[in-house]
Write a protein that holds these residues in place. Sequence first.
Motif, PDB file in Angstrom:
ATOM      1  N   PRO A 134      48.666  41.146 -10.479  1.00  0.00           N
ATOM      2  CA  PRO A 134      47.954  40.447  -9.413  1.00  0.00           C
ATOM      3  C   PRO A 134      46.706  39.719  -9.911  1.00  0.00           C
ATOM      4  CG  PRO A 134      47.509  42.799  -9.321  1.00  0.00           C
ATOM      5  CD  PRO A 134      48.541  42.604 -10.395  1.00  0.00           C
ATOM      6  N   LEU A 135      46.406  38.605  -9.251  1.00  0.00           N
ATOM      7  CA  LEU A 135      45.223  37.788  -9.553  1.00  0.00           C
ATOM      8  C   LEU A 135      44.288  37.859  -8.357  1.00  0.00           C
ATOM      9  CD1 LEU A 135      43.866  35.596 -11.445  1.00  0.00           C
ATOM     10  CD2 LEU A 135      45.015  33.904  -9.992  1.00  0.00           C
ATOM     11  N   ARG A 136      43.045  38.203  -8.591  1.00  0.00           N
ATOM     12  CA  ARG A 136      42.065  38.403  -7.536  1.00  0.00           C
ATOM     13  C   ARG A 136      41.016  37.296  -7.564  1.00  0.00           C
ATOM     14  NH1 ARG A 136      41.372  41.106  -2.705  1.00  0.00           N
ATOM     15  NH2 ARG A 136      39.156  41.600  -2.370  1.00  0.00           N
ATOM     16  N   LEU A 137      40.772  36.698  -6.389  1.00  0.00           N
ATOM     17  CA  LEU A 137      39.659  35.780  -6.210  1.00  0.00           C
ATOM     18  C   LEU A 137      38.643  36.485  -5.327  1.00  0.00           C
ATOM     19  CD1 LEU A 137      42.240  33.891  -6.639  1.00  0.00           C
ATOM     20  CD2 LEU A 137      40.861  32.118  -5.572  1.00  0.00           C
ATOM     21  N   GLU A 138      37.443  36.689  -5.814  1.00  0.00           N
ATOM     22  CA  GLU A 138      36.454  37.466  -5.076  1.00  0.00           C
ATOM     23  C   GLU A 138      35.643  36.614  -4.094  1.00  0.00           C
ATOM     24  OE1 GLU A 138      36.195  40.507  -4.760  1.00  0.00           O
ATOM     25  OE2 GLU A 138      37.302  41.351  -6.439  1.00  0.00           O
ATOM     26  N   LEU A 139      35.151  35.499  -4.533  1.00  0.00           N
ATOM     27  CA  LEU A 139      34.338  34.618  -3.687  1.00  0.00           C
ATOM     28  C   LEU A 139      34.903  33.207  -3.823  1.00  0.00           C
ATOM     29  CD1 LEU A 139      30.744  35.906  -4.592  1.00  0.00           C
ATOM     30  CD2 LEU A 139      31.912  36.170  -2.394  1.00  0.00           C
ATOM     31  N   ALA A 140      35.816  32.875  -2.943  1.00  0.00           N
ATOM     32  CA  ALA A 140      36.527  31.609  -3.085  1.00  0.00           C
ATOM     33  C   ALA A 140      35.579  30.411  -2.996  1.00  0.00           C
ATOM     34  CB  ALA A 140      37.602  31.498  -2.025  1.00  0.00           C
ATOM     35  N   ALA A 141      35.835  29.435  -3.868  1.00  0.00           N
ATOM     36  CA  ALA A 141      35.060  28.202  -3.903  1.00  0.00           C
ATOM     37  C   ALA A 141      36.018  27.013  -3.836  1.00  0.00           C
ATOM     38  CB  ALA A 141      34.229  28.132  -5.179  1.00  0.00           C
ATOM     39  N   PRO A 142      35.552  25.867  -3.323  1.00  0.00           N
ATOM     40  CA  PRO A 142      36.439  24.689  -3.247  1.00  0.00           C
ATOM     41  C   PRO A 142      37.056  24.315  -4.599  1.00  0.00           C
ATOM     42  CG  PRO A 142      34.481  24.341  -1.929  1.00  0.00           C
ATOM     43  CD  PRO A 142      34.248  25.623  -2.690  1.00  0.00           C
ATOM     44  N   SER A 143      36.347  24.590  -5.690  1.00  0.00           N
ATOM     45  CA  SER A 143      36.870  24.260  -7.022  1.00  0.00           C
ATOM     46  C   SER A 143      38.113  25.091  -7.373  1.00  0.00           C
ATOM     47  CB  SER A 143      35.799  24.491  -8.085  1.00  0.00           C
ATOM     48  OG  SER A 143      35.402  25.855  -8.092  1.00  0.00           O
ATOM     49  N   GLN A 144      38.379  26.122  -6.603  1.00  0.00           N
ATOM     50  CA  GLN A 144      39.549  26.953  -6.857  1.00  0.00           C
ATOM     51  C   GLN A 144      40.771  26.483  -6.068  1.00  0.00           C
ATOM     52  OE1 GLN A 144      37.453  30.749  -6.061  1.00  0.00           O
ATOM     53  NE2 GLN A 144      38.019  31.324  -8.151  1.00  0.00           N
ATOM     54  N   THR A 145      40.621  25.398  -5.346  1.00  0.00           N
ATOM     55  CA  THR A 145      41.773  24.779  -4.699  1.00  0.00           C
ATOM     56  C   THR A 145      42.718  24.280  -5.786  1.00  0.00           C
ATOM     57  OG1 THR A 145      40.569  24.123  -2.714  1.00  0.00           O
ATOM     58  CG2 THR A 145      42.538  22.846  -3.274  1.00  0.00           C
ATOM     59  N   SER A 146      43.945  24.789  -5.768  1.00  0.00           N
ATOM     60  CA  SER A 146      44.879  24.473  -6.838  1.00  0.00           C
ATOM     61  C   SER A 146      46.224  25.115  -6.519  1.00  0.00           C
ATOM     62  CB  SER A 146      44.346  25.024  -8.172  1.00  0.00           C
ATOM     63  OG  SER A 146      45.112  24.550  -9.265  1.00  0.00           O
ATOM     64  N   VAL A 147      47.183  24.885  -7.389  1.00  0.00           N
ATOM     65  CA  VAL A 147      48.455  25.607  -7.323  1.00  0.00           C
ATOM     66  C   VAL A 147      48.455  26.624  -8.457  1.00  0.00           C
ATOM     67  CG1 VAL A 147      50.956  25.487  -7.374  1.00  0.00           C
ATOM     68  CG2 VAL A 147      49.645  23.617  -6.353  1.00  0.00           C
ATOM     69  N   TYR A 148      48.739  27.855  -8.119  1.00  0.00           N
ATOM     70  CA  TYR A 148      48.692  28.929  -9.081  1.00  0.00           C
ATOM     71  C   TYR A 148      50.113  29.377  -9.441  1.00  0.00           C
ATOM     72  CZ  TYR A 148      43.734  29.156  -8.134  1.00  0.00           C
ATOM     73  OH  TYR A 148      42.399  28.832  -8.024  1.00  0.00           O
TER      74      TYR A 148
END
Lengths: 114, 110
Positions: A75-89
Motif C-alpha cells: 500500500p501507498l499512503r498519502l498523509e497530507l494531500a497536495a495539488p501537486s500529487q494529482t496524478s495517475v498512480y
Amino acid sequence: NAGVTQTPKFRILKIGQSMTLQCTQDMNHNYMYWYRQDPGMGLKLIYYSVGAGITDKGEVPNGYNVSRSTTEDFPLRLELAAPSQTSVYFCASTIPEVPDTEAFFGQGTRLTVV
Amino acid sequence: TQLLEQSPQFLSIQEGENLTVYCNSSSVFSSLQWYRQEPGEGPVLLVTVVTGGEVKKLKRLTFQFGDARKDSSLHITAAQPGDTGLYLCAGSSGAQKLVFGQGTRLTINP
C-alpha cells in the motif's frame, strides 16, 4: 489470473486529506513498485520494495509512505494531500532476477487533489 | 541516480513512414525493456534486451541494445495508425529498482 490489482480506480481528495492506495499481486513476486505518471509523461518511481519488510525510496518519495508487511500487498499512503500529487498512480511487480521477465502493472489509480 | 532519456518526446508522422525512438543513459543496465501504453491503461511489455549489441524483432518493430548496454533504440517500419501510443523504455541493473524514461508519444496519421 488477477495479476496486479489496484484500488480505488478513481479518487478525489481535498487538500490536507489522507488516503491509502491499495495494491496486491497474486504472482508471488518479490519486487513491487509504485510510480506516478503525470499527463503525457513517463513514470516516476516513488517507492519500491524488494521483499516483505523491505522498502526503499525512489525518485520522488516526498509526501508518500509505504509498507510491505506481506509479499502480496504494497500500500501507498498519502498523509497530507497536495495539488501537486494529482496524478495517475501505478503499482507494478516483477522478478528482476529472472532474465527477460516483465513488470506487470495494475490498471492505475487516478487521483485528483482539489 | 540512473536516468533514462528518451528522444524524441513527441513524434507525429504519416502512415507508411519509418521512425526511430532512442533511449539513452550514462549508466550501464543489465537489461532494457520497451513498453507501450494505451490511454487509461498500464504499460505492457513489448520486449526485453539483455545482451550488448542484441537485436530483437517484433513484426515491424526492431529493438537494439547498445554494445555498452547504456542505450537502446526502437525502429518501426511502415508505421500504421495502430502503432499510435506512448512508448516507454525502462532499465534495471541486476537486483535494482526499475526506472523509466519520460516516454515518446507517437502519433501515426492515416
